[in-house]
Design a protein around this motif. Structure first.
Motif, mmCIF file in Angstrom:
data_model
loop_
_atom_site.group_PDB
_atom_site.id
_atom_site.type_symbol
_atom_site.label_atom_id
_atom_site.label_comp_id
_atom_site.label_asym_id
_atom_site.label_seq_id
_atom_site.Cartn_x
_atom_site.Cartn_y
_atom_site.Cartn_z
ATOM 1 N N SER A 71 -11.226 -34.146 0.641
ATOM 2 C CA SER A 71 -11.823 -32.463 -0.349
ATOM 3 C C SER A 71 -11.257 -32.823 -1.802
ATOM 4 N N TYR A 129 -18.360 -31.991 5.173
ATOM 5 C CA TYR A 129 -17.464 -31.835 5.713
ATOM 6 C C TYR A 129 -16.893 -33.077 5.810
ATOM 7 N N GLU A 134 -10.092 -32.009 10.706
ATOM 8 C CA GLU A 134 -11.289 -31.651 9.431
ATOM 9 C C GLU A 134 -11.349 -30.477 8.240
ATOM 10 N N THR A 135 -11.759 -30.920 6.724
ATOM 11 C CA THR A 135 -11.910 -30.330 5.585
ATOM 12 C C THR A 135 -12.890 -29.076 5.844
ATOM 13 N N ARG A 136 -13.054 -28.086 4.923
ATOM 14 C CA ARG A 136 -14.344 -27.088 5.074
ATOM 15 C C ARG A 136 -15.158 -27.589 4.381
ATOM 16 N N TYR A 174 -19.148 -28.093 -0.408
ATOM 17 C CA TYR A 174 -20.408 -27.807 -0.910
ATOM 18 C C TYR A 174 -21.083 -28.195 -1.522
#
Length: 164
Positions: free
Chosen positions: A46, A129, A154-156, A159
């Motif tokens: 991330s 993601y 999972e990551t966020r 964006y």
């Protein structure tokens, strides 16, 4: 005679309890290690994705490139320090399955690695993601088998904050 049968029964209970406690402790330690590895990889992926966004010619956000990057070296260094299990024979196939991944439009980012973990990229409306799968290992010495159970996270959504 009655005391010897009673003592044998109690001794059997103690051995069974000790064996079960050993299995529970082994499972807890392996789960803790796999979860720690998963969380470290998620953190690195991330952070890397936030600062190294890639855009194609059409202005569409692309997933990060894991192969040959500083991120892969950093992950491998961290896994060697933690003591995560290395693939036998060095650089080999990860055998990251894509069942369920391809239905969501995801792709496997690391098909080769020194360690057995899988990193997936999934598209969303605003960006990508990432999912990471690591494994808990259990070596069963009597029958020579090895059991591996996946741990997934999972990551966020990372964006795309660039100008469009």
């Amino acid at each position: 005679m009655k005391e010897s049968i009673g003592n044998a029964f109690v001794f059997g209970l103690v051995l069974t309890f000790a064996f079960l406690m050993m299995i529970i402790l082994t499972a807890a330690i392996n789960y803790s290690r796999a979860n720690k590895v998963k969380n470290k990889i998620l953190h690195y992926v991330s952070a890397y994705a936030e600062y190294n966004t890639m855009v194609d010619q059409n202005g569409q956000l692309q997933p990060i490139d894991l192969s040959g990057s500083d991120l892969e070296e950093q992950i491998n260094r961290e896994l060697s320090e933690i003591g995560y299990k290395a693939n036998y024979g060095g650089w080999s196939q990860n055998d990251c399955d894509d069942k369920g991944v391809s239905e969501k439009g995801g792709i496997v980012l690391n098909s080769h690695s020194n360690y057995h973990y899988c990193v997936y990229a999934f598209p969303s409306e605003r960006g990508y993601y990432y999912g990471v799968k690591t494994f808990m290992y259990f070596d069963i010495p009597v029958i020579g088998a090895q059991l591996e159970l996946p741990v997934y996270g999972e990551t966020r959504v990372i964006y795309d904050l660039g100008e469009k």
